[in-house]
Design an enzyme around this catalytic site. Structure first.
Site, mmCIF file in Angstrom:
data_model
loop_
_atom_site.group_PDB
_atom_site.id
_atom_site.type_symbol
_atom_site.label_atom_id
_atom_site.label_comp_id
_atom_site.label_asym_id
_atom_site.label_seq_id
_atom_site.Cartn_x
_atom_site.Cartn_y
_atom_site.Cartn_z
ATOM 1 N N SER A 212 20.556 -12.276 -53.647
ATOM 2 C CA SER A 212 20.510 -13.690 -53.962
ATOM 3 C C SER A 212 20.034 -13.957 -55.378
ATOM 4 C CB SER A 212 19.669 -14.422 -52.922
ATOM 5 O OG SER A 212 20.089 -15.765 -52.825
ATOM 6 N N ASP A 318 27.663 -17.150 -45.098
ATOM 7 C CA ASP A 318 26.487 -17.522 -45.886
ATOM 8 C C ASP A 318 26.614 -18.992 -46.291
ATOM 9 O OD1 ASP A 318 24.384 -17.803 -47.671
ATOM 10 O OD2 ASP A 318 24.718 -15.853 -48.626
ATOM 11 N N HIS A 349 23.105 -15.300 -44.788
ATOM 12 C CA HIS A 349 22.415 -14.841 -45.995
ATOM 13 C C HIS A 349 21.508 -13.662 -45.623
ATOM 14 C CE1 HIS A 349 21.586 -15.613 -50.169
ATOM 15 N NE2 HIS A 349 20.290 -15.727 -49.986
#
Length: 662
Positions: A212, A318, A349
């Protein structure tokens, strides 16, 4: 395979480490450390190794911190900012003068929020020396002859400067460390002192990894063309920060980058970085208009500068860092001939360590051995893409999207009931009308796809005569006439039919964390390599939403700038749907839904519009494997159901990529 850690006596560990160091120093040539290093220019191994092996002591490893000069004065205190860099590396190789490659994770989360499924944070001893490095990268790779570096981005943890959420300071704070490792930047032994230190222990080759925000930084550094950066492994990473916060003008969250900055910056930075915070507010207006702030944080145009190879990982469900980020970055890399590899999961995620652990560690190990040690282990000749088709069931593709994929246009048409139309190759006529209902989401629309409702227009194909695979990024062009001066649009693709999928709508986004632990590398008293196991969290559903897109209709004339709509006038806009790879099985139906606010995934407009969709000027362009001939339907009749079962509605999201999404 996971390594089970057993307690041994301190004396035995010390003797073993000393004996191993002596053996390596006196018996092994510089080009072959028990298959832990690739042959060097100083000497060739008797045979080329195929895997680095854990022959170095993790407990006896050197642990140190340095502060690298970023050459930026972000906090305007009259001196350039230094970022804290925590390092762990094999002591044995330091004694012999052998130089090693580095694996690096640059993050803003090491003190505020933690990393990984267990939210690990960095820890230090009483003298400020690093003790716990979050995640398993250090435990696993340091014994195999790598250095590991964990960087605090500017304005976080022990670093100076200010957080600027993907901007120049963020990227430069990580790039400066890559440059230092490659001999091109300055570092100091303390945060404020003048004693300089060099990275004489590394050969200058670096691989960056991270999930991320961390992976986003890796992509940003790669997009500068940084010398010495050989590979990046971005996991669920952002490619354009505008697309994290907006979709063609439609806000995806109720806050902007200034809110994220407040959440990750250190207490000291909070006191000194008010001016930077204000620039984030001013440069990211809630209108959704594109500004120079967003240009600085868009890495896609700079894909032509990327020299590093890319091993990308993304969850196709996600809803935090949505797969548009992966899709546009991947396409840009392909256009520029960048070496790349891909994993796409059914999860949200989630890190691959938590959805396919053993295969992931093995693959990552081989990737770094190939890219950083130069081992000819064949990973570059294996299929490019691994795709999760069902929970824990994976397929591979030699290239991605697969050869033979072509863009095919499908069009909506009116059906026998209002708002329940058909989807196929023929141009439609007339219009369908719906009224935005901000209380409803995509799951509400999909579960009642066969039923007329005032909040959506659904278009459904006949049952498919054979499997239909969509691979890549889709678009939906909509011509709509609003009754108000503001309106938001959503478009989703739905597989109508029974399936067992990962429950991405659950709090853990497709996994269940178990109490049992397995160990991946060596441990010390303060840094364990043992992590909680996980398994797939599944759901039996009657429909699967597999791609989504949103837009502010006010951006119809310019995707970068909105304007008030003219009620009663038709406006045409194209919605970019998230990249995906999904097979709609034979006998299932493919559906396109067009509606207004997708609750918890976009912010509602100021008004509550009713929109009339011009079917003759509305269409979807879909990446079909096999092209136009792949879309074939049967004459079978599927009974309409009043309500279909699916996953839970989308949850409210906290915009913190890499942190909690709830």
């Amino acid at each position: 395979m996971p390594i089970r850690v057993r307690r041994t006596r301190l004396l035995w560990r010390s003797l073993l480490a000393a004996a191993l160091a002596a053996l390596l120093a006196t018996l092994l040539s510089p080009g072959a450390a028990g298959a832990a290093q690739a042959p060097s220019a100083q000497g060739q191994a008797s045979r080329t190794p195929d895997e680095s092996r854990p022959v170095y002591s993790y407990e006896d490893a050197i642990r140190e911190s340095v502060w690298v000069d970023t050459r930026i004065d972000g906090d305007a205190d009259g001196r350039t900012d230094r970022v804290a860099v925590d390092i762990v590396r094999p002591r044995e190789l330091d004694r012999t003068g052998r130089r090693i490659p580095v694996i690096m994770d640059a993050s803003p989360y090491y003190s505020c929020c933690g990393r990984g499924n267990e939210s690990q944070k960095k820890t230090y001893d009483a003298d400020g020396n690093p003790v716990l490095f979050p995640l398993y990268y250090d435990n696993y790779f340091v014994p195999r002859g790598y250095g590991y570096v964990a960087v605090d981005l500017t304005g976080t943890n022990r670093s100076e400067g200010c957080v600027d959420i993907g901007g120049r300071s963020d990227v430069q704070s990580a790039k400066a460390v890559v440059d230092w490792l490659n001999g091109g930047a300055r570092a100091y032994t303390t945060r404020t002192g003048n004693e300089r230190t060099k990275a004489s222990w590394t050969n200058g080759d670096t691989g960056m990894i991270g999930k991320s925000y961390d992976g986003t930084i890796a992509q940003g550094v790669a997009a500068t063309g940084a010398p010495g950066l050989k590979t990046i492994v971005p996991i669920g990473a952002i490619s354009s920060w505008y697309d994290y916060y907006f979709a063609k003008g439609a806000p995806l969250f109720n806050s902007g980058p200034d809110g994220l900055a407040r959440g990750v910056q250190s207490p000291e930075a909070r006191d000194r970085c008010g001016a930077v915070q204000q620039r984030l507010i001013d440069g990211a207006p809630r209108t959704g208009d594109w500004t120079p702030l967003w240009s600085e944080r868009d890495h896609v145009p700079d894909a032509d500068k990327v020299r590093a190879s890319v091993f990308a990982v993304h969850g196709m469900q996600d809803l935090n860092v949505r797969t548009k980020h992966f899709g546009q970055w991947w396409d840009a890399l392909a256009e520029n001939g960048v070496e790349r590899k891909l994993w796409l999961s059914q999860a949200g995620h989630v890190d691959p360590f938590d959805f396919r652990r053993e295969a992931w560690v093995r693959t990552l190990h081989r990737w770094f051995d190939h890219e950083l040690l130069g081992y000819d282990n064949g990973i570059d000749r294996e299929p490019m893409a691994d795709i999760e088709r069902a929970p824990d069931r994976w397929t591979t593709d030699r290239v991605w999207p697969p050869r033979g994929t072509d863009t095919v246009t499908l069009r909506p048409s009116k059906g026998s009931s209002p708002g329940v139309g058909t989807l196929g190759p023929r141009r439609g006529k007339g219009s369908e009308t719906f009224t935005d209902d901000r209380r409803l989401s995509e799951t509400d629309w999909a579960e009642r796809i066969d039923t007329p409702t005032p909040d959506k227009a659904g278009f459904i194909s006949k049952p498919l005569a054979r499997d239909l695979r969509l691979s890549g990024s889709s678009t939906v062009t909509v011509t709509a006439t609003p009754t108000t001066r503001t309106a938001h649009l959503s478009a989703v693709l739905v597989d109508l039919g029974p399936a067992t999928i990962r429950d991405y709508a659950d709090d853990d986004e497709g996994i269940v964390t178990l109490p049992e632990r397995t160990c991946w590398g060596a441990s010390t008293k303060g840094d364990s390599s043992c992590f909680k196991e996980t398994r797939a969290k599944t759901a039996d559903v009657e429909y699967t939403i597999f791609s989504r897109g949103w837009a502010d209709l006010g951006n119809w004339a310019d995707p970068h700038k909105g304007r008030p709509l003219t009620p009663g006038k038709a406006h045409t806009i194209t919605l970019d749907l998230a990249a995906s790879d999904h097979v709609v099985p034979k006998g299932h139906r493919l559906a396109l839904i067009i509606a207004g606010t997708d609750k918890n995934l976009i912010v509602p407009p100021a008004d509550t519009p009713t929109l009339a969709i011009d079917l003759a000027r509305t269409f979807a362009k879909l990446p079909l494997v096999g092209g136009k001939g792949a879309f074939t339907t049967s004459k079978a009749v599927t009974p309409r159901e009043p309500r279909l079962d699916g996953v839970a509605p989308p949850r409210p999201l906290n915009p913190r990529p890499g942190g909690s999404t709830s």
